[in-house]
Design a protein around this motif. Structure first.
Motif, PDB file in Angstrom:
ATOM      1  N   THR A   1      79.028  18.801  52.959  1.00 26.87           N
ATOM      2  CA  THR A   1      79.086  20.195  53.400  1.00 26.87           C
ATOM      3  C   THR A   1      79.941  20.323  54.655  1.00 26.87           C
ATOM      4  O   THR A   1      79.717  19.617  55.641  1.00 26.87           O
TER       5      THR A   1
ATOM      6  N   HIS B   1      88.462  26.959  53.277  1.00 30.85           N
ATOM      7  CA  HIS B   1      89.233  27.122  52.041  1.00 30.85           C
ATOM      8  C   HIS B   1      90.507  26.292  52.009  1.00 30.85           C
ATOM      9  O   HIS B   1      90.914  25.836  50.941  1.00 30.85           O
TER      10      HIS B   1
ATOM     11  N   PHE C   1      84.634  31.455  45.901  1.00 31.51           N
ATOM     12  CA  PHE C   1      84.184  30.181  45.334  1.00 31.51           C
ATOM     13  C   PHE C   1      83.415  30.455  44.045  1.00 31.51           C
ATOM     14  O   PHE C   1      82.895  31.562  43.834  1.00 31.51           O
TER      15      PHE C   1
ATOM     16  N   ARG D   1      78.651  24.189  49.299  1.00 26.84           N
ATOM     17  CA  ARG D   1      78.839  25.450  50.020  1.00 26.84           C
ATOM     18  C   ARG D   1      77.891  25.513  51.214  1.00 26.84           C
ATOM     19  O   ARG D   1      76.681  25.412  51.062  1.00 26.84           O
TER      20      ARG D   1
ATOM     21  N   LEU E   1      78.470  30.158  55.432  1.00 26.34           N
ATOM     22  CA  LEU E   1      79.518  30.940  54.778  1.00 26.34           C
ATOM     23  C   LEU E   1      78.969  32.267  54.260  1.00 26.34           C
ATOM     24  O   LEU E   1      79.698  33.257  54.167  1.00 26.34           O
TER      25      LEU E   1
ATOM     26  N   GLU F   1      72.186  25.092  49.868  1.00 24.75           N
ATOM     27  CA  GLU F   1      73.547  24.645  49.623  1.00 24.75           C
ATOM     28  C   GLU F   1      73.720  24.288  48.148  1.00 24.75           C
ATOM     29  O   GLU F   1      72.840  23.670  47.550  1.00 24.75           O
TER      30      GLU F   1
ATOM     31  N   VAL G   1      80.291  23.877  44.843  1.00 23.53           N
ATOM     32  CA  VAL G   1      81.196  24.963  44.447  1.00 23.53           C
ATOM     33  C   VAL G   1      82.636  24.456  44.376  1.00 23.53           C
ATOM     34  O   VAL G   1      82.985  23.444  44.979  1.00 23.53           O
TER      35      VAL G   1
ATOM     36  N   ARG H   1      86.330  25.846  45.414  1.00 21.12           N
ATOM     37  CA  ARG H   1      86.876  26.867  46.310  1.00 21.12           C
ATOM     38  C   ARG H   1      88.179  27.452  45.763  1.00 21.12           C
ATOM     39  O   ARG H   1      88.950  26.770  45.093  1.00 21.12           O
TER      40      ARG H   1
ATOM     41  N   GLY I   1      79.809  36.040  50.485  1.00 20.34           N
ATOM     42  CA  GLY I   1      80.477  34.795  50.812  1.00 20.34           C
ATOM     43  C   GLY I   1      81.964  34.795  50.502  1.00 20.34           C
ATOM     44  O   GLY I   1      82.652  33.829  50.823  1.00 20.34           O
ATOM     45  N   TRP I   2      82.473  35.870  49.882  1.00 21.45           N
ATOM     46  CA  TRP I   2      83.909  36.012  49.634  1.00 21.45           C
ATOM     47  C   TRP I   2      84.518  36.863  50.745  1.00 21.45           C
ATOM     48  O   TRP I   2      83.853  37.768  51.271  1.00 21.45           O
TER      49      TRP I   2
END
Length: 370
Positions: free
Chosen positions: A67, A84, A153, A264, A268, A282, A285, A287, A320-321
């Motif tokens: 992580t 990212h 993600f 993740r 985030l 967590e 993912v 990215r 989270g985006w």
């Protein structure tokens, strides 16, 4: 040469299904058949496992990197961008954030002037030529950090491969773009679908969404016939061509070696106002940030700015985006009003980069350490 390959997938029942539909315009297609449907994710995963038991084994074999840790000496915006991809963006000191203009070296690490005259000796020195495709090119061009990015993600549990995750990412992006367009009073022309570009050197996925609202300066696209030519009426003179308002998303192809699966981090998902001690679990993912470019192309008559569109889109993105907005040159009027005695004496100046998260602006500012 690049060729277009629609995002089609042959299902076990020999039925072809478009995976990347947008704006819920395909309600006539059963969601049970769509392995990327948001409505019944549990059923979709079960269907995939039953149809292809070997995929289940492949999924469990995916290993994730550690992580990413939160760097308390950097802003939240910079931490997000670093999650990212490897970026050259740097935070501004608190007393510089409010400045109207900034020289590019102040915003990007190791930035060199892009002015040909002042950098002639540096560009064409033997060491620069020898390393043109390495550090020198990266320092001069800054192509990655100078384009708007859509950052997101896809959990490994939702997509078994990087290619599947790419489809899923495009699909979610299309849905968010459609919802944000509706919130601004626009309709979407046609049905947004992602398509894939396959070439000898590179591959990419692309999505183009056309926004329509004549009152806001975004006309409907010109109707074309089967040959691709504009339909002509012999009784009327040719109609004037009106540029459309398009949102264009490009996702450059990458494999797990170039962009490995990671865990993740819980930070985030926390908004700028939340504490970092968020107890969100967590998960592994894939990215999407490096090589993921989003652009709003519109005629000068459009009554909608890029920033307004990006802000509205950020409100509709999954948790989270984010959207990264790069440094952009000051307009002539802004440059004349900026601090002419400081920043603008060093050449062309830029607005500082920004991060948009759930409709909020997150700045690249050196945090105050506690």
């Amino acid at each position: 040469m690049m060729k277009h390959v629609p995002f089609l997938r042959t299902l076990p029942a020999a039925a072809a299904l478009v995976l990347l539909s947008g704006c819920s315009t395909m309600s006539d297609i059963s969601t049970a058949l769509n392995p990327f449907s948001d409505e019944k994710p549990e059923a979709a995963v079960a269907m995939q496992s039953a149809a292809a038991p070997e995929d289940k084994t492949a999924r469990t074999a995916v290993t994730a990197d550690a992580t990413p840790e939160y760097d308390a000496a950097a802003s939240r915006a910079l931490n997000i961008l670093r999650f990212h991809y490897a970026t050259q963006v740097k935070d501004l000191p608190s007393d510089h954030v409010a400045d109207a203009g900034h020289p590019l070296p102040e915003l990007l690490k190791s930035a060199e002037p892009s002015d040909f005259g002042s950098s002639y000796r540096d560009y064409f020195s033997p060491s620069a030529i020898a390393d043109f495709f390495g550090k020198a090119a990266a320092n001069v061009l800054h192509s990655e950090d100078m384009k708007p990015h859509l950052l997101g993600f896809i959990p490994v549990t939702e997509a078994q491969t990087r290619e599947d995750a790419e489809r899923r990412f495009i699909e979610k992006s299309a849905d968010a773009i459609c919802r944000s367009a509706a919130s601004l009073g626009f309709k979407v022309a046609g049905e947004p679908r992602g398509y894939r570009l396959e070439g000898m050197i590179e591959s990419a996925s692309e999505l183009k969404v056309t926004l329509v609202n004549p009152d806001l300066g975004c006309p409907a696209p010109t109707v074309r016939n089967a040959s691709g030519k504009t339909r002509a009426n012999p009784m009327k003179p040719p109609a004037e061509h009106h540029p459309a308002c398009d949102v264009h998303l490009r996702v450059n192809g990458m494999d797990d070696a170039a962009s490995p699966v990671v865990m993740r981090p819980s930070w985030l998902l926390a908004s700028a106002a939340d504490k970092l001690e968020d107890d969100v679990g967590e998960i592994a993912v894939r990215r999407f940030g490096e090589g993921v470019y989003i652009a709003f192309k519109h005629p000068a008559s459009a009554k909608l700015t890029d920033d307004e569109l990006y802000t509205a889109l950020s409100r509709e993105l999954p948790q989270g985006w984010q959207i990264y907005l790069p440094p952009k040159p000051l307009k002539k009027r802004e440059a004349s009003d900026a601090n002419s005695g400081s920043a603008n004496d060093k050449g062309t100046c830029f607005h500082a980069p920004l991060m948009l998260e759930q409709g909020n602006t997150v700045v690249f500012e050196v945090p105050t350490l506690r």
